[in-house]
Design an enzyme around this catalytic site. Sequence first.
Site, PDB file in Angstrom:
ATOM      1  CB  ALA A   1      -0.944  -0.014   1.201  1.00  0.00           C
TER       2      ALA A   1
ATOM      3  NE  ARG B   1       5.253   0.829  -6.691  1.00  0.00           N
ATOM      4  CZ  ARG B   1       6.392   0.410  -7.203  1.00  0.00           C
ATOM      5  NH1 ARG B   1       7.520   1.044  -6.908  1.00  0.00           N
ATOM      6  NH2 ARG B   1       6.425  -0.627  -8.013  1.00  0.00           N
TER       7      ARG B   1
ATOM      8  CE1 TYR C   1       0.892  -9.543 -11.772  1.00  0.00           C
ATOM      9  CE2 TYR C   1      -0.523  -9.717 -13.700  1.00  0.00           C
ATOM     10  CZ  TYR C   1      -0.173  -9.085 -12.523  1.00  0.00           C
ATOM     11  OH  TYR C   1      -0.894  -7.995 -12.090  1.00  0.00           O
TER      12      TYR C   1
ATOM     13  CE  LYS D   1      -2.155 -10.282  -9.734  1.00  0.00           C
ATOM     14  NZ  LYS D   1      -2.273  -9.835  -8.323  1.00  0.00           N
TER      15      LYS D   1
HETATM   16  P1  NAP Z   1       2.958  -1.451  -7.813  1.00  0.00           P
HETATM   17  O1  NAP Z   1       2.794   0.003  -8.122  1.00  0.00           O
HETATM   18  O2  NAP Z   1       4.165  -2.162  -8.310  1.00  0.00           O
HETATM   19  O3  NAP Z   1       2.799  -1.634  -6.233  1.00  0.00           O
HETATM   20  C1  NAP Z   1       2.954  -2.899  -5.643  1.00  0.00           C
HETATM   21  C2  NAP Z   1       3.422  -2.704  -4.227  1.00  0.00           C
HETATM   22  O4  NAP Z   1       3.591  -4.025  -3.645  1.00  0.00           O
HETATM   23  C3  NAP Z   1       4.774  -1.992  -4.133  1.00  0.00           C
HETATM   24  O5  NAP Z   1       4.712  -0.944  -3.186  1.00  0.00           O
HETATM   25  C4  NAP Z   1       5.721  -3.094  -3.709  1.00  0.00           C
HETATM   26  O6  NAP Z   1       6.798  -2.664  -2.895  1.00  0.00           O
HETATM   27  C5  NAP Z   1       4.799  -3.984  -2.897  1.00  0.00           C
HETATM   28  N1  NAP Z   1       5.378  -5.318  -2.699  1.00  0.00           N
HETATM   29  C6  NAP Z   1       6.051  -6.066  -3.617  1.00  0.00           C
HETATM   30  N2  NAP Z   1       6.485  -7.205  -3.069  1.00  0.00           N
HETATM   31  C7  NAP Z   1       6.072  -7.193  -1.774  1.00  0.00           C
HETATM   32  C8  NAP Z   1       6.232  -8.084  -0.695  1.00  0.00           C
HETATM   33  N3  NAP Z   1       6.899  -9.242  -0.812  1.00  0.00           N
HETATM   34  N4  NAP Z   1       5.700  -7.745   0.514  1.00  0.00           N
HETATM   35  C9  NAP Z   1       5.031  -6.574   0.658  1.00  0.00           C
HETATM   36  N5  NAP Z   1       4.855  -5.679  -0.317  1.00  0.00           N
HETATM   37  C10 NAP Z   1       5.379  -5.984  -1.542  1.00  0.00           C
HETATM   38  O7  NAP Z   1       1.693  -2.308  -8.368  1.00  0.00           O
HETATM   39  P2  NAP Z   1       0.186  -1.872  -8.715  1.00  0.00           P
HETATM   40  O8  NAP Z   1       0.119  -1.620 -10.165  1.00  0.00           O
HETATM   41  O9  NAP Z   1      -0.313  -0.880  -7.747  1.00  0.00           O
HETATM   42  O10 NAP Z   1      -0.557  -3.282  -8.477  1.00  0.00           O
HETATM   43  C11 NAP Z   1      -1.179  -3.622  -7.236  1.00  0.00           C
HETATM   44  C12 NAP Z   1      -1.846  -5.004  -7.394  1.00  0.00           C
HETATM   45  O11 NAP Z   1      -2.776  -4.951  -8.481  1.00  0.00           O
HETATM   46  C13 NAP Z   1      -0.856  -6.113  -7.712  1.00  0.00           C
HETATM   47  O12 NAP Z   1      -1.294  -7.321  -7.081  1.00  0.00           O
HETATM   48  C14 NAP Z   1      -0.966  -6.241  -9.210  1.00  0.00           C
HETATM   49  O13 NAP Z   1      -0.578  -7.517  -9.648  1.00  0.00           O
HETATM   50  C15 NAP Z   1      -2.451  -5.974  -9.405  1.00  0.00           C
HETATM   51  N6  NAP Z   1      -2.792  -5.520 -10.757  1.00  0.00           N
HETATM   52  C16 NAP Z   1      -2.281  -4.366 -11.285  1.00  0.00           C
HETATM   53  C17 NAP Z   1      -2.638  -3.973 -12.574  1.00  0.00           C
HETATM   54  C18 NAP Z   1      -2.123  -2.708 -13.216  1.00  0.00           C
HETATM   55  O14 NAP Z   1      -2.454  -2.456 -14.385  1.00  0.00           O
HETATM   56  N7  NAP Z   1      -1.364  -1.881 -12.535  1.00  0.00           N
HETATM   57  C19 NAP Z   1      -3.505  -4.768 -13.332  1.00  0.00           C
HETATM   58  C20 NAP Z   1      -4.008  -5.940 -12.778  1.00  0.00           C
HETATM   59  C21 NAP Z   1      -3.654  -6.309 -11.493  1.00  0.00           C
HETATM   60  P3  NAP Z   1       8.217  -2.256  -3.562  1.00  0.00           P
HETATM   61  O15 NAP Z   1       7.937  -1.007  -4.327  1.00  0.00           O
HETATM   62  O16 NAP Z   1       9.098  -2.049  -2.377  1.00  0.00           O
HETATM   63  O17 NAP Z   1       8.613  -3.399  -4.434  1.00  0.00           O
END
Ligand code: NAP
Length: 253
Positions: free
Chosen positions: A14, A16, A154, A158
């Site tokens: 959370a 970002r 991935y 998912k």
């Molecule tokens: P993001 O901007 O990369 O944010 C993901 C966050 O998860 C980052 O703050 C990251 O920390 C943290 N994280 C990674 N590994 C972790 C761990 N082992 N323990 C705790 N925290 C961890 O991703 P997002 O785009 O917001 O995506 C959020 C979720 O939605 C994810 O599950 C993603 O797969 C899903 N999603 C996203 C999209 C999209 O288009 N963006 C589409 C479909 C699904 P660090 O920065 O320190 O690595």
Amino acid sequence: MSNTNGRIAIVTGAARGIGAAIAQRLAADGLAVAVLDLDEASSKSVVDVIESAGGRALPVGVDVSDAASVDAAVTRVAEELGDPTVLVNNAGVTRDNLLFKMSDEDWDSVMNVHLRGSFLMSRAVQRYMTAHKWGRIVNLSSTSALGNRGQANYSAAKAGIQGFTKTLAIELGKFGVTVNAIAPGFIETEMTAATAERVGVTFEEFKAAAAAQIPVGRTGKPEDIAHTVSFFVSEGAAFVSGQVIYVAGGPRA
Ligand code: NAP
């Protein structure tokens, strides 16, 4: 939409992106929010935003793929905020590659964060939910669950999250706990910005190409996902469980 004032929520990943928007939305709905991410310091800015809007939040460092780290983080939330009865499993990573180039580490790290992480967090938090006879778990899936070139790891994780969601819904329903999943399409975050960089186009070009394929004619914002989380967490959604909602501007992105 929500009538969940005073409940305690945990949102993983959370600091970002989508997770930050979810944390801020749940706080605006009246919940106290534990803002979990790998690095506690990186969660502080989201906590500051919530607190300056009059909400209650706690930054907590956790590696969701590590059982000891998860148990310590959840115990700390219970001690410092109160018993958590809302969990949003949002933390995620991508390690995209075509199958023939995908390393063991690419596979394991994605499985560990998304699947093992959602399992460990849910197992640690369910005891508070079952004790309170009320709970909400929301898991982040993806349109990639339907298949996406370069994302064998991935998309498998998912899709796995969708089966995990339905099974927890069956097991935990009698305790007043609902379990649902959201499958976002293209959402503008650092994750999708990194994908643009990897394929060698600007983020603006990448978004425009994606929007051209999306029925509502635009890419998604983190707030689009936060709104759907707010619905699942609301008191009125108590009869909605085991569902996957595609939030993708169309039937699938
Ligand atoms: P993001 O901007 O990369 O944010 C993901 C966050 O998860 C980052 O703050 C990251 O920390 C943290 N994280 C990674 N590994 C972790 C761990 N082992 N323990 C705790 N925290 C961890 O991703 P997002 O785009 O917001 O995506 C959020 C979720 O939605 C994810 O599950 C993603 O797969 C899903 N999603 C996203 C999209 C999209 O288009 N963006 C589409 C479909 C699904 P660090 O920065 O320190 O690595």
